[in-house]
Write a protein that holds these residues in place. Sequence first.
Motif, PDB file in Angstrom:
ATOM      1  N   LYS A 172       1.393  -0.874   0.094  1.00  0.00           N
ATOM      2  CA  LYS A 172       0.036   0.290   0.282  1.00  0.00           C
ATOM      3  C   LYS A 172       0.678   1.287  -0.243  1.00  0.00           C
ATOM      4  O   LYS A 172       2.026   1.754   0.718  1.00  0.00           O
ATOM      5  CB  LYS A 172      -0.732   0.143   1.191  1.00  0.00           C
ATOM      6  CG  LYS A 172      -2.032  -1.191   1.344  1.00  0.00           C
ATOM      7  CD  LYS A 172      -3.250  -0.926  -0.049  1.00  0.00           C
ATOM      8  CE  LYS A 172      -4.181  -1.791   0.585  1.00  0.00           C
ATOM      9  NZ  LYS A 172      -4.863  -1.446  -0.148  1.00  0.00           N
TER      10      LYS A 172
ATOM     11  N   GLY B 184       2.056   4.202   0.611  1.00  0.00           N
ATOM     12  CA  GLY B 184       2.421   5.085   1.897  1.00  0.00           C
ATOM     13  C   GLY B 184       2.568   4.287   3.538  1.00  0.00           C
ATOM     14  O   GLY B 184       2.743   4.914   4.780  1.00  0.00           O
ATOM     15  N   ILE B 185       2.674   3.525   3.290  1.00  0.00           N
ATOM     16  CA  ILE B 185       3.089   2.043   3.492  1.00  0.00           C
ATOM     17  C   ILE B 185       3.757   1.461   4.168  1.00  0.00           C
ATOM     18  O   ILE B 185       4.214   0.641   3.015  1.00  0.00           O
ATOM     19  CB  ILE B 185       1.898   1.201   4.720  1.00  0.00           C
ATOM     20  CG1 ILE B 185       1.052   2.259   5.067  1.00  0.00           C
ATOM     21  CG2 ILE B 185       2.503   0.371   5.359  1.00  0.00           C
ATOM     22  CD1 ILE B 185      -0.538   1.539   5.311  1.00  0.00           C
ATOM     23  N   HIS B 186       5.443   1.390   5.353  1.00  0.00           N
ATOM     24  CA  HIS B 186       6.292   0.321   4.768  1.00  0.00           C
ATOM     25  C   HIS B 186       6.171  -0.859   5.995  1.00  0.00           C
ATOM     26  O   HIS B 186       6.016  -0.649   6.433  1.00  0.00           O
ATOM     27  CB  HIS B 186       7.702   1.338   4.800  1.00  0.00           C
ATOM     28  CG  HIS B 186       9.319   0.471   5.279  1.00  0.00           C
ATOM     29  ND1 HIS B 186       9.820  -0.079   3.835  1.00  0.00           N
ATOM     30  CD2 HIS B 186       9.600   0.040   6.645  1.00  0.00           C
ATOM     31  CE1 HIS B 186      10.424  -0.946   4.828  1.00  0.00           C
ATOM     32  NE2 HIS B 186      11.115  -0.419   6.048  1.00  0.00           N
TER      33      HIS B 186
ATOM     34  N   SER C 136       4.328   4.346   8.846  1.00  0.00           N
ATOM     35  CA  SER C 136       3.635   4.607   8.200  1.00  0.00           C
ATOM     36  C   SER C 136       3.678   6.298   8.007  1.00  0.00           C
ATOM     37  O   SER C 136       4.292   6.561   9.176  1.00  0.00           O
ATOM     38  CB  SER C 136       2.270   4.986   8.288  1.00  0.00           C
ATOM     39  OG  SER C 136       1.642   6.020   7.196  1.00  0.00           O
ATOM     40  N   LYS C 137       4.593   7.005   7.594  1.00  0.00           N
ATOM     41  CA  LYS C 137       4.453   8.618   7.844  1.00  0.00           C
ATOM     42  C   LYS C 137       3.369   9.734   7.819  1.00  0.00           C
ATOM     43  O   LYS C 137       3.267   9.830   6.722  1.00  0.00           O
ATOM     44  CB  LYS C 137       5.768   8.996   6.481  1.00  0.00           C
ATOM     45  CG  LYS C 137       7.338   8.712   6.671  1.00  0.00           C
ATOM     46  CD  LYS C 137       8.227   8.754   5.853  1.00  0.00           C
ATOM     47  CE  LYS C 137       9.888   8.287   6.705  1.00  0.00           C
ATOM     48  NZ  LYS C 137      10.821   8.687   5.410  1.00  0.00           N
TER      49      LYS C 137
ATOM     50  N   VAL D 119      -4.796   7.147  11.543  1.00  0.00           N
ATOM     51  CA  VAL D 119      -3.719   6.288  10.335  1.00  0.00           C
ATOM     52  C   VAL D 119      -5.008   5.369   9.599  1.00  0.00           C
ATOM     53  O   VAL D 119      -4.799   4.513  10.808  1.00  0.00           O
ATOM     54  CB  VAL D 119      -2.698   6.095  11.289  1.00  0.00           C
ATOM     55  CG1 VAL D 119      -1.204   5.902   9.984  1.00  0.00           C
ATOM     56  CG2 VAL D 119      -1.992   7.514  11.591  1.00  0.00           C
TER      57      VAL D 119
ATOM     58  N   TYR E 150      -5.437   2.685   5.970  1.00  0.00           N
ATOM     59  CA  TYR E 150      -4.563   2.227   4.972  1.00  0.00           C
ATOM     60  C   TYR E 150      -5.580   1.291   3.933  1.00  0.00           C
ATOM     61  O   TYR E 150      -5.933   0.326   3.935  1.00  0.00           O
ATOM     62  CB  TYR E 150      -3.206   1.496   5.482  1.00  0.00           C
ATOM     63  CG  TYR E 150      -3.774  -0.093   5.440  1.00  0.00           C
ATOM     64  CD1 TYR E 150      -4.371  -0.941   4.856  1.00  0.00           C
ATOM     65  CD2 TYR E 150      -3.461   0.134   6.870  1.00  0.00           C
ATOM     66  CE1 TYR E 150      -4.243  -2.530   5.358  1.00  0.00           C
ATOM     67  CE2 TYR E 150      -3.971  -1.177   8.062  1.00  0.00           C
ATOM     68  CZ  TYR E 150      -4.489  -2.312   7.232  1.00  0.00           C
ATOM     69  OH  TYR E 150      -4.902  -3.488   7.776  1.00  0.00           O
TER      70      TYR E 150
END
Length: 106
Positions: free
Chosen positions: A74, A76-78, A86-87, A103, A105
């Motif tokens: 996804k 924006g998600i690491h 997520s930043k 926050v 996803y």
Amino acid sequence: VSTCSKCGGDGKIIIDHCRRCGGNGEVQSKRSMKVVIPPGVSNGATMQIRGEGNFDRRRSLAGDLFVALHVDEKQGIHRDGLNLFSKISVDYTEAILGTSMEVGYR
């Protein structure tokens, strides 16, 4: 001593072949099934589902079905192992005074 060349050791000789299977005793069919994917599964992991594979007539057993999993990323998600990162942007005043942010996803 050897196996029979006509029946291959099955003890049965098919004289009138079925039109659908051609005498093999097997018919291909599609079927859908529900599989529960465990949380935190990694990309490239395989799942074994017992008894859902091909059927062996000689042993009267069904084999296992192996499902290879592909996990999409996804934006924006690491992911690092089981952890998700997520930043997000936090305003200076929100950081000083405190705030709650959602926050997600989707």
